[in-house]
Design an enzyme around this catalytic site. Structure first.
Site, PDB file in Angstrom:
ATOM      1  N   ASP A  49       0.836  -1.199   0.000  1.00 27.75           N
ATOM      2  CA  ASP A  49       0.000   0.000   0.000  1.00 27.75           C
ATOM      3  C   ASP A  49       0.872   1.251   0.000  1.00 27.75           C
ATOM      4  OD1 ASP A  49      -2.444  -1.422   0.171  1.00 27.75           O
ATOM      5  OD2 ASP A  49      -2.154  -1.671   2.321  1.00 27.75           O
ATOM      6  N   TYR A  77       6.202  -8.517   8.655  1.00 30.17           N
ATOM      7  CA  TYR A  77       5.881  -7.091   8.747  1.00 30.17           C
ATOM      8  C   TYR A  77       6.118  -6.583  10.164  1.00 30.17           C
ATOM      9  CZ  TYR A  77       3.193  -7.870   4.430  1.00 30.17           C
ATOM     10  OH  TYR A  77       2.793  -8.213   3.146  1.00 30.17           O
ATOM     11  N   ASP A  91      -5.905   2.501   7.627  1.00 34.09           N
ATOM     12  CA  ASP A  91      -4.565   3.075   7.788  1.00 34.09           C
ATOM     13  C   ASP A  91      -4.687   4.586   7.672  1.00 34.09           C
ATOM     14  OD1 ASP A  91      -4.866   3.603   5.065  1.00 34.09           O
ATOM     15  OD2 ASP A  91      -3.200   2.321   4.416  1.00 34.09           O
ATOM     16  N   ARG A 183      -3.613  -4.388   7.304  1.00 37.94           N
ATOM     17  CA  ARG A 183      -4.635  -3.390   7.661  1.00 37.94           C
ATOM     18  C   ARG A 183      -5.889  -4.063   8.212  1.00 37.94           C
ATOM     19  NH1 ARG A 183      -6.556  -0.748   3.032  1.00 37.94           N
ATOM     20  NH2 ARG A 183      -5.444  -2.188   1.674  1.00 37.94           N
TER      21      ARG A 183
END
Length: 234
Positions: A49, A77, A91, A183
């Site tokens: 993203d 992550y 987000d 997310r």
């Protein structure tokens, strides 16, 4: 000697607010100028993203056939979540739309909740995502204010580690399977804590054996292309 037509695999650190296409496009443009060709295949394995940074694997030429292989590898992550607030995109792409109480949340409760997400889980992708609905990207429909119903997917979360707990902000390390939306994981963690949550930072630190320290910043592309020896395919 590098053979970009025959196929090369490169590792990049995607900057904040760049799309994955921005990075691929920047490299393709500079590479095609270096090779003095009008077209060359360049693709990436695993979209990030705009509000995420980190590892992106970029393939050229015949190596683009290997992109799916990399997409199926385990990813890691580092995610920073703010509890008590939600946004439509989960987000910082969108503004906060709702706030929730957080006084009942403790670091111990956070640890217990995170543990419940390890293993096989069901996850509904975010409406602001690249998932396709009747041939359209979900984010295209969402940005037009249209309903974008998405189906649950089965995913595997290998690890969720709490790195820092400074409530209402927490930092976690996640290793997971292909198709996991961090997310959406943030959304679900917030819900499980009887509150809300959204990402305020996200970095992909690993794809398979490729780690962030192995990755090139896009501002080094010119220097990289200047230093290497390139095979002449003409």
């Amino acid at each position: 000697m590098m053979d970009f037509i025959g196929g090369e695999i490169l590792y990049f650190n995607k900057p904040l607010d760049w799309t994955s296409f921005d990075l691929v496009n920047a490299f393709r443009y500079k590479l095609s100028r270096k090779l003095k060709v009008r077209k060359i295949k360049v693709g990436h394995a695993g979209t990030l993203d705009p509000k995420a940074t980190g590892v992106m694997i970029v393939c050229t030429g015949k190596a683009t056939k290997r992109m799916e292989e990399f997409q199926h590898q385990t990813k890691e992550y580092i995610a920073t979540l703010k509890l008590g607030e939600t946004t439509p995109s989960f987000d910082l792409e969108k503004e906060v739309d709702c706030t929730y109480p957080t006084a009942h949340i403790t670091c111990d409760r956070v640890r217990e909740t995170l543990a419940s997400f390890v293993g096989e889980i069901r996850q509904v992708p975010p409406v602001y995502s690249a998932c396709k609905i009747d041939g359209k990207r979900a984010y295209e429909l969402a940005r037009k204010g249209k309903e974008a119903p998405l189906k649950e997917k089965t995913l595997v979360i290998d690890e969720v580690e709490l790195l820092a707990c400074d409530l209402p902000v927490i930092k976690i390390r996640v290793t997971c399977s292909k198709g996991t939306y961090i997310r959406a994981l943030a959304r679900d963690i917030g819900f499980a804590l009887s509150s809300g949550a959204h990402l305020i930072a996200l970095e992909r630190t690993r794809i398979g054996d490729v780690t962030i320290d192995m990755c090139m910043s896009p501002d080094r592309i010119d220097d990289f292309l200047e230093r290497i020896t390139i095979k002449n395919n003409m």
